[in-house]
Design a protein around this motif. Structure first.
Motif, PDB file in Angstrom:
ATOM      1  N   PHE A 126       0.905  -1.015  -0.023  1.00 29.84           N
ATOM      2  CA  PHE A 126       0.033  -0.008  -0.127  1.00 29.84           C
ATOM      3  C   PHE A 126       0.833   1.402  -0.077  1.00 29.84           C
ATOM      4  O   PHE A 126       0.535   2.291  -0.537  1.00 29.84           O
ATOM      5  CB  PHE A 126      -0.999   0.045   1.160  1.00 29.84           C
ATOM      6  CG  PHE A 126      -0.321   0.513   2.307  1.00 29.84           C
ATOM      7  CD1 PHE A 126      -0.556   1.782   2.973  1.00 29.84           C
ATOM      8  CD2 PHE A 126       0.384  -0.379   3.465  1.00 29.84           C
ATOM      9  CE1 PHE A 126      -0.074   2.289   4.013  1.00 29.84           C
ATOM     10  CE2 PHE A 126       0.747   0.167   4.434  1.00 29.84           C
ATOM     11  CZ  PHE A 126       0.492   1.468   4.883  1.00 29.84           C
TER      12      PHE A 126
ATOM     13  N   TRP B 259       1.680   1.842  -3.576  1.00 27.77           N
ATOM     14  CA  TRP B 259       0.494   2.398  -4.324  1.00 27.77           C
ATOM     15  C   TRP B 259       0.255   3.875  -3.906  1.00 27.77           C
ATOM     16  O   TRP B 259       0.017   4.753  -4.886  1.00 27.77           O
ATOM     17  CB  TRP B 259      -0.458   1.514  -4.234  1.00 27.77           C
ATOM     18  CG  TRP B 259      -0.652   0.277  -5.025  1.00 27.77           C
ATOM     19  CD1 TRP B 259      -0.300  -0.940  -4.382  1.00 27.77           C
ATOM     20  CD2 TRP B 259      -1.021  -0.071  -6.420  1.00 27.77           C
ATOM     21  NE1 TRP B 259      -0.361  -1.986  -5.459  1.00 27.77           N
ATOM     22  CE2 TRP B 259      -0.809  -1.356  -6.599  1.00 27.77           C
ATOM     23  CE3 TRP B 259      -1.508   1.054  -7.229  1.00 27.77           C
ATOM     24  CZ2 TRP B 259      -1.426  -1.942  -7.872  1.00 27.77           C
ATOM     25  CZ3 TRP B 259      -2.143   0.418  -8.629  1.00 27.77           C
ATOM     26  CH2 TRP B 259      -1.627  -1.049  -8.672  1.00 27.77           C
ATOM     27  N   THR B 260       0.026   3.988  -2.852  1.00 30.69           N
ATOM     28  CA  THR B 260      -0.111   5.583  -2.270  1.00 30.69           C
ATOM     29  C   THR B 260       0.945   6.519  -2.375  1.00 30.69           C
ATOM     30  O   THR B 260       0.631   7.529  -2.990  1.00 30.69           O
ATOM     31  CB  THR B 260      -0.183   5.436  -0.621  1.00 30.69           C
ATOM     32  OG1 THR B 260      -1.076   4.401  -0.504  1.00 30.69           O
ATOM     33  CG2 THR B 260      -0.508   6.760  -0.045  1.00 30.69           C
ATOM     34  N   SER B 261       2.137   6.230  -2.649  1.00 31.67           N
ATOM     35  CA  SER B 261       3.282   7.083  -2.958  1.00 31.67           C
ATOM     36  C   SER B 261       3.032   7.576  -4.539  1.00 31.67           C
ATOM     37  O   SER B 261       3.159   8.682  -4.900  1.00 31.67           O
ATOM     38  CB  SER B 261       4.750   6.500  -2.891  1.00 31.67           C
ATOM     39  OG  SER B 261       4.905   6.146  -1.520  1.00 31.67           O
TER      40      SER B 261
ATOM     41  N   ILE C 274       0.090   7.093  -6.285  1.00 34.45           N
ATOM     42  CA  ILE C 274      -0.949   8.164  -6.385  1.00 34.45           C
ATOM     43  C   ILE C 274      -0.514   9.463  -5.885  1.00 34.45           C
ATOM     44  O   ILE C 274      -1.088  10.582  -6.515  1.00 34.45           O
ATOM     45  CB  ILE C 274      -1.972   7.527  -5.587  1.00 34.45           C
ATOM     46  CG1 ILE C 274      -2.660   6.137  -6.492  1.00 34.45           C
ATOM     47  CG2 ILE C 274      -3.309   8.299  -5.498  1.00 34.45           C
ATOM     48  CD1 ILE C 274      -3.543   5.172  -5.397  1.00 34.45           C
ATOM     49  N   ASP C 275      -0.224   9.599  -4.674  1.00 39.03           N
ATOM     50  CA  ASP C 275       0.145  10.977  -4.192  1.00 39.03           C
ATOM     51  C   ASP C 275       1.132  11.766  -5.264  1.00 39.03           C
ATOM     52  O   ASP C 275       0.781  13.093  -5.286  1.00 39.03           O
ATOM     53  CB  ASP C 275       0.762  10.838  -2.994  1.00 39.03           C
ATOM     54  CG  ASP C 275       0.772  12.076  -2.103  1.00 39.03           C
ATOM     55  OD1 ASP C 275      -0.064  13.048  -2.399  1.00 39.03           O
ATOM     56  OD2 ASP C 275       1.927  12.389  -1.465  1.00 39.03           O
TER      57      ASP C 275
ATOM     58  N   PHE D 185      -5.706   4.695  -8.754  1.00 42.96           N
ATOM     59  CA  PHE D 185      -6.415   4.288  -7.701  1.00 42.96           C
ATOM     60  C   PHE D 185      -7.557   3.194  -8.192  1.00 42.96           C
ATOM     61  O   PHE D 185      -7.734   2.075  -7.538  1.00 42.96           O
ATOM     62  CB  PHE D 185      -7.213   5.438  -6.953  1.00 42.96           C
ATOM     63  CG  PHE D 185      -8.073   4.881  -5.840  1.00 42.96           C
ATOM     64  CD1 PHE D 185      -7.514   4.609  -4.305  1.00 42.96           C
ATOM     65  CD2 PHE D 185      -9.344   4.821  -5.926  1.00 42.96           C
ATOM     66  CE1 PHE D 185      -8.468   4.001  -3.582  1.00 42.96           C
ATOM     67  CE2 PHE D 185     -10.544   4.506  -4.911  1.00 42.96           C
ATOM     68  CZ  PHE D 185      -9.728   3.986  -3.774  1.00 42.96           C
TER      69      PHE D 185
ATOM     70  N   THR E  91      -4.384   5.720   1.816  1.00 41.93           N
ATOM     71  CA  THR E  91      -4.472   5.888   0.300  1.00 41.93           C
ATOM     72  C   THR E  91      -5.762   6.690   0.174  1.00 41.93           C
ATOM     73  O   THR E  91      -5.980   7.721  -0.441  1.00 41.93           O
ATOM     74  CB  THR E  91      -4.836   4.587  -0.255  1.00 41.93           C
ATOM     75  OG1 THR E  91      -3.599   3.688   0.032  1.00 41.93           O
ATOM     76  CG2 THR E  91      -4.603   4.912  -1.734  1.00 41.93           C
TER      77      THR E  91
END
Length: 748
Positions: free
Chosen positions: A245, A248-250, A252-253, A268, A283
């Protein structure tokens, strides 16, 4: 190895204990009754002595570890003291508990008492030193470790990185045996490089790793994203064998922060379709922040609905992000509803709602929430103070500032910034002086605000003093201060020094480029501004609305109509930016100066919103310059409607009528202006002498030293006239003009 496996098996057995307590405060197991007090008091019951002792040791050690991780250090000590016998694991578990809870004194005492130590004991003590910023002591102990492992090296490298000793971290890393470097030591050094902005060094370590884990990949993806290199981040992200996660979060951010909302939102959705990583609050917080920042109301509502459908618990920080999102949408009622529906709130929840009301210009509602808020912090106070400044209620803001129980540099900075934002620059300097006298520590934002005040006053002497203060406090390399210096020197006309500061910035951001582009444009260096914008594009930096405002201003100064159209259209087609009234005003000015007045008028008619005063002012200027009296009249009328107390349209319109031979109409406009009591603000100039500002208006003789000023002026004028008369024997046109000017200044 057998012992550790036995420990795991025993842990598995005790975790399957029934949760129903017995009268003996034990727990019913399938076959045995395990009571903590029973084990301590009757170690021989039901089991052979050796087996019982071994099992009890495992249980006690587990309890010490559990209490230490939960922060219950007293319970851990109680278990340790009451143990009938201890092994090296017991001592190490207690040592680790002290280390985790920051009790370095007791950790040191326990370590010194240990009769036997293993590598885990040494590593635990090194970790304790590192967590308490005692790097020297940690390295001394590290040097005495008889046989180091990967944990030892990683712990010591972590200590150097946290202390900012990156050179020592590098040295130790390259002294580490190759087989012990990956992944822990390499990951630690990568993070150290990223914190220092050394992205290429971080990638060099990453590229040389023989064994990467998901942390290695995620760190590099996050690093590239934070430095705006989104394409490189996505390239690595696509090559990742496994993603968690964090990765993925990095990513997306990174998309969101770089202005690529669509790509972030699509990623996302891809994460959800792939299904290997569950949707998590972290996220979702990034998604809510992105929706709020880009005013994507529809997607924000969908995200909120997703959370409700999934039945997720509204953790405090997730609820806070929803409040912030709705506040940015301007849906303050929805934000307030979310706030009131939260079962648990923290100080961020309250501050987010107050900020939402302030952003919605509902200062009264913000103040009501502020008054009932429990446990106000400095952000609460500064937010409400800023709200009063935004409404022009300066006295109320000062009154609140005086009520702050414990003022710090943040609250002082909020007050000073409020004056600067309201263009009350002299007041900003006055309160800044008070802050210095009270010996509050300055922060970069304080100095940035004062640089803005210096730029607003066009007072380079004050700006130089602030610059010197930044150097004295070792802040001259702070990015916000460097950006402020570029802007200050540019606005004071010193483009050379502004450019020197810009070139010295290691990692310029969008604000840096904006400041320099705008600085070039403001000083008539349009070509240099456009060249810098091209460099910005080549470096794959993402421009924003302010960037294009500077670029269009540069086109105006150079007279590049085709390039102006290209950049104006590029905003939407390439960068998905919406042109604002000021961008249209620049285009109208550009077209008007080029004589394309009809095209300027056509552009105004196609605007998706009502033109503001800047747009009509640009058309008015173009109409006067090119003798398009019809458009000048239209623009003047619109300006009068928007700004009825502004004298400029009356003055320009009367001038246009006079030029066109309509003197009666010109007289009528001047009469209307006079009857309405509208006066044109007189031109003024000022100088600073011994820290005091001396203001002079055209024809003004109110200065307390006016008689002395007249004498000095007369001496200067006569010095200017006398050499010319001696040289030519005649009074030149220039000298006569100077004499007349002197006569007007001195005698009106």
């Amino acid at each position: 190895m057998r012992f550790h496996l036995f420990e795991l098996q025993f842990l598995f057995r005790i975790t399957n204990v029934s949760r129903k307590p017995t009268p003996r405060t034990g727990f019913v197991h399938k076959h045995h009754l395990y009571s903590f007090s029973t084990i301590l008091s009757k170690p021989h019951q039901n089991l052979e002595k050796g087996e019982r002792t071994s099992k009890s040791l495992v249980y006690f050690n587990t309890q010490i570890t559990k209490h230490g991780r939960n922060g219950n250090i007293r319970e851990a000590e109680s278990v340790f003291r009451r143990m009938p016998s201890r092994n090296i694991i017991s001592w190490t578990a207690m040592l680790t508990a002290y280390a985790q809870n920051g009790d370095i004194v007791k950790a040191q005492e326990l370590f010194d008492k240990m009769l036997e130590r293993n590598i885990a004991s040494y590593n635990a003590m090194i970790t304790a030193y590192v967590r308490n910023c005692m790097v020297k002591e940690a390295f001394e102990l590290f040097s005495r470790v008889p046989e180091r492992n990967a944990v030892s090296y990683a712990g010591m490298i972590t200590g150097f990185v946290r202390a900012g000793m990156l050179d020592k971290a590098e040295k130790l890393y390259f002294e580490t045996p190759v087989e012990l470097r990956d992944p822990a030591c390499s990951n630690t050094l990568i993070n150290g490089y990223l914190k220092m902005g050394r992205l290429d060094n971080a990638f060099s370590v990453f590229d040389g790793m023989l064994g990467r884990d998901v942390v290695s990949w995620s760190s590099m993806v996050d690093g590239y994203c934070k430095f705006g290199r989104i394409a490189d981040a996505k390239h690595l992200f696509d090559k990742m064998p496994n993603r968690n996660f964090v990765s993925w979060t990095s990513m997306i951010d990174g998309f969101m922060k770089s202005g690529n909302f669509e790509e972030g939102f699509e990623l996302f959705l891809e994460m959800r379709r792939e299904g290997t990583v569950e949707v998590n609050p972290v996220t979702l917080t990034v998604m809510f922040e992105g929706c709020g920042s880009f005013a994507r109301y529809r997607e924000g509502i969908q995200m909120h609905g997703l959370v409700l459908r999934m039945g997720m618990n509204f953790e405090v920080f997730l609820g806070n992000s929803i409040i912030i999102m709705y506040s940015r949408f301007g849906c303050i009622d929805a934000a307030a509803k979310m706030f009131h529906n939260m079962s648990r709130r923290d100080v961020v929840s309250w501050n987010s709602l107050i900020e939402g009301y302030v952003q919605s210009s509902a200062i009264e509602d913000a103040f009501k929430v502020f008054e009932i808020m429990p446990g106000k912090d400095v952000i609460s106070w500064t937010t409400i103070i800023s709200g009063f400044f935004n409404k022009g209620l300066t006295e109320k803001a000062i009154e609140l500032f005086k009520l702050i129980p414990r003022k710090d540099s943040v609250s002082w900075t909020a007050l000073i910034s409020g004056f600067v934002n309201n263009e009350e620059y002299e007041e900003a300097f006055r309160w800044f002086t008070k802050m210095l006298r009270k010996a509050f520590r300055l922060n970069p934002l304080t100095l940035s605000s004062m640089l803005s005040a210096s730029a607003g006053l066009a007072n380079i002497n004050q700006g130089l003093q602030v610059h010197a203060l930044a150097i004295k406090m070792d802040m001259e390399f702070d990015l916000s201060i460097q950006n402020g210096l570029v802007s200050m020197y540019s606005k004071c006309g010193n483009v050379h020094d502004a450019c020197k500061i810009f070139v010295s910035i290691d990692s310029p951001n969008t604000v840096s480029f904006n400041s320099m582009i705008t600085g070039f444009a403001q000083n008539g260096l349009g070509k240099e501004a456009l060249d810098l914008f091209s460099k910005m594009q080549n470096e794959r930096r993402v421009p924003n609305e302010i960037t294009f405002l500077g670029v269009l201003s540069a086109c105006v100064h150079v007279g590049l109509v085709e390039e102006g159209w290209k950049y104006f259209n590029m905003m939407k087609s390439v960068y998905h930016l919406v042109a604002e009234p000021n961008h249209y005003a620049c285009m109208v000015d550009l077209l008007g100066r080029a004589g394309l007045v009809d095209e300027a008028m056509e552009l105004i008619s196609l605007m998706p919103f009502e033109p503001n005063a800047g747009v009509w002012g640009a058309l008015l200027s173009a109409g006067r310059t090119h003798l398009r009296f019809d458009l000048a009249h239209l623009a003047a009328q619109r300006l009068i409607e928007l700004e009825p107390d502004n004298a400029t349209p009356y003055v320009v319109l009367s001038s246009v009528y006079s030029i066109s031979g309509k003197s009666k109409d010109g007289d009528q406009v001047r009469m209307t202006k006079k009857l309405k009591g509208i006066k044109k603000s007189p031109g003024c100039s000022w100088i600073v002498v011994k820290d005091k500002v001396h203001l002079f208006l055209a024809g003004d003789q109110s200065h307390m030293d006016i008689e002395e000023i007249k004498v000095v002026l007369q001496m200067i004028v006569m010095e200017m006239i006398h050499p010319i008369m001696d040289f030519t024997g005649l009074r030149s046109t220039l000298s006569w003009s100077v004499f007349c000017c002197f006569d007007f200044l001195c005698f009106g």
